[in-house]
Design a protein around this motif. Structure first.
Motif, PDB file in Angstrom:
ATOM      1  N   SER A   1      -4.150   0.532  -2.436  1.00  0.00           N
ATOM      2  CA  SER A   1      -4.259  -0.615  -1.541  1.00  0.00           C
ATOM      3  C   SER A   1      -4.622  -1.849  -2.367  1.00  0.00           C
ATOM      4  O   SER A   1      -5.779  -2.270  -2.397  1.00  0.00           O
TER       5      SER A   1
ATOM      6  N   TYR B   1      -2.986   1.289   6.632  1.00  0.00           N
ATOM      7  CA  TYR B   1      -3.117   2.381   5.662  1.00  0.00           C
ATOM      8  C   TYR B   1      -4.529   2.950   5.659  1.00  0.00           C
ATOM      9  O   TYR B   1      -4.725   4.161   5.596  1.00  0.00           O
TER      10      TYR B   1
ATOM     11  N   THR C   1      -5.161   6.671  -2.702  1.00  0.00           N
ATOM     12  CA  THR C   1      -4.913   5.654  -1.695  1.00  0.00           C
ATOM     13  C   THR C   1      -4.757   4.354  -2.471  1.00  0.00           C
ATOM     14  O   THR C   1      -5.708   3.879  -3.090  1.00  0.00           O
TER      15      THR C   1
ATOM     16  N   LYS D   1      -2.979  -3.193   4.694  1.00  0.00           N
ATOM     17  CA  LYS D   1      -4.207  -2.539   4.224  1.00  0.00           C
ATOM     18  C   LYS D   1      -4.963  -1.903   5.385  1.00  0.00           C
ATOM     19  O   LYS D   1      -5.488  -0.801   5.255  1.00  0.00           O
TER      20      LYS D   1
ATOM     21  N   CYS E   1       0.833  -1.195   0.000  1.00  0.00           N
ATOM     22  CA  CYS E   1       0.000   0.000   0.000  1.00  0.00           C
ATOM     23  C   CYS E   1       0.872   1.252   0.000  1.00  0.00           C
ATOM     24  O   CYS E   1       2.024   1.222   0.435  1.00  0.00           O
TER      25      CYS E   1
ATOM     26  N   THR F   1      -7.493  -0.321  -5.913  1.00  0.00           N
ATOM     27  CA  THR F   1      -7.149  -1.665  -5.467  1.00  0.00           C
ATOM     28  C   THR F   1      -6.553  -2.480  -6.611  1.00  0.00           C
ATOM     29  O   THR F   1      -5.992  -3.535  -6.402  1.00  0.00           O
TER      30      THR F   1
END
Length: 141
Positions: A89, A101, A87, A98, A62, A122
């Motif tokens: 992840s 974060y 972001t 994950k 991440c 993602t």
């Protein structure tokens, strides 16, 4: 300080201001320090290529990123620029990473004034140039 107890390093805010005000960076990658107590600058870059930015996103870990996203306005209005907060992840990242974060994001995000949009990624399809461009043009956050 975030819910996870993670603080934002002063250098992270300085780098963001350099990007926002000084246009010294095209993007900044942020991550947690080794002790998972502070959000620090992992890397800055002046490379204008969005592909270069995408190549920096780790496949199995991440991070947060800020990108000075430039795009054309239809007609003759020229270029616009918006600061995007990412972001990152990926599904393949360790669950613990994950979680840390996710719970630390607000501490960083709240301290960055002037961000136009937030992108949660993602997988690479969610951070693809066209996906981000559609999001920026539509004005949804």
């Amino acid at each position: 300080m975030s819910r996870s107890g993670v603080a934002v390093a002063d250098e992270s805010l300085s780098a963001f201001n350099d990007l926002k005000l000084g246009k010294k960076h095209k993007f900044i990658l942020f991550g947690l320090n080794d002790n998972k107590t502070e959000i620090v600058v992992k890397e800055t870059s002046n490379d204008d290529s969005y592909d270069t930015f995408l190549e920096k996103l780790p496949e199995n870990d991440c991070l947060y990123a800020v990108y000075d996203f430039e795009y054309e306005i239809s007609g003759n209005e020229g270029k616009r620029s918006k600061i995007i907060f990412f972001t990152w992840s990926p599904d393949t990242a360790p669950v613990r990473s994950k979680m840390v974060y996710a719970s630390s994001k607000d501490a960083l995000r709240r301290s960055l004034n002037g961000v136009a949009a937030d992108i949660q990624g993602t997988d690479f399809s969610e951070v693809a140039y066209e996906t981000v461009l559609d999001r920026v043009r539509s004005g949804t956050h």
